[in-house]
Design a protein around this motif. Structure first.
Motif, PDB file in Angstrom:
ATOM      1  N   ILE A   1       2.009   2.777   8.925  1.00 43.73           N
ATOM      2  CA  ILE A   1       3.307   2.785   8.194  1.00 43.73           C
ATOM      3  C   ILE A   1       3.570   3.916   7.353  1.00 43.73           C
ATOM      4  CG2 ILE A   1       4.916   1.516   6.704  1.00 43.73           C
ATOM      5  CD1 ILE A   1       3.770  -0.958   7.717  1.00 43.73           C
ATOM      6  N   VAL A   2       4.416   4.994   7.576  1.00 43.15           N
ATOM      7  CA  VAL A   2       4.533   6.197   6.979  1.00 43.15           C
ATOM      8  C   VAL A   2       6.009   6.104   5.797  1.00 43.15           C
ATOM      9  CG1 VAL A   2       3.393   7.637   8.715  1.00 43.15           C
ATOM     10  CG2 VAL A   2       5.989   7.383   8.593  1.00 43.15           C
ATOM     11  N   GLY A   3       6.668   5.106   6.218  1.00 40.77           N
ATOM     12  CA  GLY A   3       7.632   4.709   5.280  1.00 40.77           C
ATOM     13  C   GLY A   3       8.252   3.365   5.730  1.00 40.77           C
ATOM     14  N   TYR A   4       9.333   2.950   5.001  1.00 41.75           N
ATOM     15  CA  TYR A   4      10.070   1.768   4.964  1.00 41.75           C
ATOM     16  C   TYR A   4      11.295   1.529   4.188  1.00 41.75           C
ATOM     17  CZ  TYR A   4       7.632  -1.010   1.695  1.00 41.75           C
ATOM     18  OH  TYR A   4       7.155  -1.421   0.552  1.00 41.75           O
TER      19      TYR A   4
ATOM     20  N   MET B   1      11.185   4.103   0.906  1.00 44.58           N
ATOM     21  CA  MET B   1      10.227   4.997   0.449  1.00 44.58           C
ATOM     22  C   MET B   1       9.470   5.330   1.785  1.00 44.58           C
ATOM     23  SD  MET B   1       7.565   2.049  -1.127  1.00 44.58           S
ATOM     24  CE  MET B   1       8.983   0.945  -1.643  1.00 44.58           C
ATOM     25  N   VAL B   2       9.061   6.786   1.588  1.00 47.16           N
ATOM     26  CA  VAL B   2       8.188   7.361   2.506  1.00 47.16           C
ATOM     27  C   VAL B   2       7.061   7.795   1.662  1.00 47.16           C
ATOM     28  CG1 VAL B   2       8.140   9.489   3.791  1.00 47.16           C
ATOM     29  CG2 VAL B   2      10.562   8.316   3.713  1.00 47.16           C
ATOM     30  N   LEU B   3       5.873   7.787   2.561  1.00 42.39           N
ATOM     31  CA  LEU B   3       4.545   8.403   1.929  1.00 42.39           C
ATOM     32  C   LEU B   3       4.900   9.940   1.666  1.00 42.39           C
ATOM     33  CD1 LEU B   3       1.834   6.993   4.100  1.00 42.39           C
ATOM     34  CD2 LEU B   3       2.413   6.136   1.879  1.00 42.39           C
ATOM     35  N   PRO B   4       4.260  10.457   0.435  1.00 39.15           N
ATOM     36  CA  PRO B   4       4.394  11.818   0.035  1.00 39.15           C
ATOM     37  C   PRO B   4       4.122  12.791   0.962  1.00 39.15           C
ATOM     38  CG  PRO B   4       3.169  10.542  -1.794  1.00 39.15           C
ATOM     39  CD  PRO B   4       3.351   9.569  -0.544  1.00 39.15           C
ATOM     40  N   GLU B   5       3.029  12.623   2.080  1.00 41.64           N
ATOM     41  CA  GLU B   5       2.606  13.526   2.991  1.00 41.64           C
ATOM     42  C   GLU B   5       3.802  13.758   4.122  1.00 41.64           C
ATOM     43  OE1 GLU B   5      -0.182  10.082   3.773  1.00 41.64           O
ATOM     44  OE2 GLU B   5       0.854  11.033   1.997  1.00 41.64           O
ATOM     45  N   PHE B   6       4.553  12.625   3.950  1.00 44.83           N
ATOM     46  CA  PHE B   6       5.672  12.638   5.158  1.00 44.83           C
ATOM     47  C   PHE B   6       7.209  12.814   4.611  1.00 44.83           C
ATOM     48  CE2 PHE B   6       2.078  10.427   6.913  1.00 44.83           C
ATOM     49  CZ  PHE B   6       1.888  10.869   7.916  1.00 44.83           C
ATOM     50  N   GLN B   7       7.041  13.170   3.435  1.00 44.13           N
ATOM     51  CA  GLN B   7       8.490  13.546   2.718  1.00 44.13           C
ATOM     52  C   GLN B   7       9.058  14.732   3.189  1.00 44.13           C
ATOM     53  OE1 GLN B   7       8.032  12.645  -1.560  1.00 44.13           O
ATOM     54  NE2 GLN B   7       7.707  10.433  -1.087  1.00 44.13           N
ATOM     55  N   ASN B   8      10.286  14.995   2.997  1.00 43.23           N
ATOM     56  CA  ASN B   8      10.966  16.120   3.093  1.00 43.23           C
ATOM     57  C   ASN B   8      10.939  16.517   4.801  1.00 43.23           C
ATOM     58  OD1 ASN B   8      11.797  16.625   0.379  1.00 43.23           O
ATOM     59  ND2 ASN B   8      10.047  17.066   0.261  1.00 43.23           N
ATOM     60  N   GLN B   9      10.989  15.617   5.558  1.00 47.23           N
ATOM     61  CA  GLN B   9      10.808  15.763   7.154  1.00 47.23           C
ATOM     62  C   GLN B   9      11.823  14.924   7.769  1.00 47.23           C
ATOM     63  OE1 GLN B   9       6.556  15.715   8.683  1.00 47.23           O
ATOM     64  NE2 GLN B   9       5.794  15.740   6.505  1.00 47.23           N
TER      65      GLN B   9
ATOM     66  N   GLY C   1       0.854  -1.093  -0.045  1.00 45.00           N
ATOM     67  CA  GLY C   1       0.041   0.020   0.058  1.00 45.00           C
ATOM     68  C   GLY C   1       0.903   1.148   0.084  1.00 45.00           C
ATOM     69  N   VAL C   2       1.893   1.215   0.803  1.00 45.07           N
ATOM     70  CA  VAL C   2       2.899   2.337   0.882  1.00 45.07           C
ATOM     71  C   VAL C   2       3.456   2.538  -0.677  1.00 45.07           C
ATOM     72  CG1 VAL C   2       4.996   3.220   1.803  1.00 45.07           C
ATOM     73  CG2 VAL C   2       3.287   2.323   3.206  1.00 45.07           C
ATOM     74  N   TYR C   3       4.185   1.465  -1.160  1.00 41.94           N
ATOM     75  CA  TYR C   3       4.527   1.497  -2.469  1.00 41.94           C
ATOM     76  C   TYR C   3       3.613   1.824  -3.585  1.00 41.94           C
ATOM     77  CZ  TYR C   3       6.484   0.014  -6.944  1.00 41.94           C
ATOM     78  OH  TYR C   3       6.885  -0.016  -8.208  1.00 41.94           O
ATOM     79  N   ALA C   4       2.197   1.584  -3.386  1.00 45.50           N
ATOM     80  CA  ALA C   4       1.369   2.125  -4.588  1.00 45.50           C
ATOM     81  C   ALA C   4       1.115   3.583  -4.339  1.00 45.50           C
ATOM     82  CB  ALA C   4      -0.026   1.488  -4.199  1.00 45.50           C
TER      83      ALA C   4
END
Length: 182
Positions: A68-71, A111-119, A22-25
């Motif tokens: 899971i917000v990233g892995y 990978m990190v979900l878009p809304e949690f990137q750059n943090q 789901g995170v990958y998608a």
């Protein structure tokens, strides 16, 4: 950002396959990847499930509020992995010797979900998995036109060895390694 990190071996990662996929998608639902069969959710699921049984497989998840917000996932690099072998003498000699001894960690996906990137979450996941590994060196491959990831890896100290393809249908990747001892 407050996140919790959890380590998973193959069997425990298998139990959360749907969440990982789901995170990958969400991460790969962008114009540069959407519609490319190599990056399809089904193709990723197949690659992920095949990785569960590889030597040294591990997933580290970053969770916030139970989500899971990233892995990251990876394994011990097989010295005969085709992309690795294809680099030939572009690999530093010491790194080749470490791979022969089973001492190179292959960071396969981060990978990190878009809304949690750059943090800073990606860096935290990276550092968490590296710190817990027994191998003494790390390598990865990064799509050459994934500029945000490519730039991050260079900032984190990775060096480019050369370009490779994982499969005839895959994009071009930079094979990178982290040269400094941990």
């Amino acid at each position: 950002m407050d996140v919790e990190f959890h380590r998973h071996d193959g069997p425990s990662a298998k139990a959360i396959t749907d969440e990982l996929v789901g995170v990958y998608a969400k991460v790969y639902d962008t114009p540069s990847y959407a519609g490319d069969p190599f990056f399809s959710v089904e193709s990723f699921r197949d690659r992920l499930e095949a990785a569960f049984g590889t030597a040294g497989f591990e997933t580290v998840t970053a969770q916030r509020g139970g989500q899971i917000v990233g892995y990251v996932h990876g394994a011990t690099l097989p010295a005969d992995k085709p992309w690795w072998v294809s680099l030939g003498d572009r690999r530093p000699k010491e790194l080749g010797e470490l791979a022969e001894a089973g001492q190179v960690f292959w960071l396969r996906e981060l990978m990190v979900l878009p809304e949690f990137q750059n943090q800073g979450v990606g860096r935290q996941i990276h550092d968490t998995v590296i710190a817990g590994r027994a191998e003494s060196a790390t390598t990865l491959t990064c799509i050459i036109d994934n500029q945000p990831a490519h730039d991050a890896y260079l900032r984190w100290g990775y060096k480019v060895m050369g370009q490779i393809k994982h499969a005839p249908e895959s994009p071009l990747y930079d094979a990178m390694f982290l040269p400094s001892p941990r």
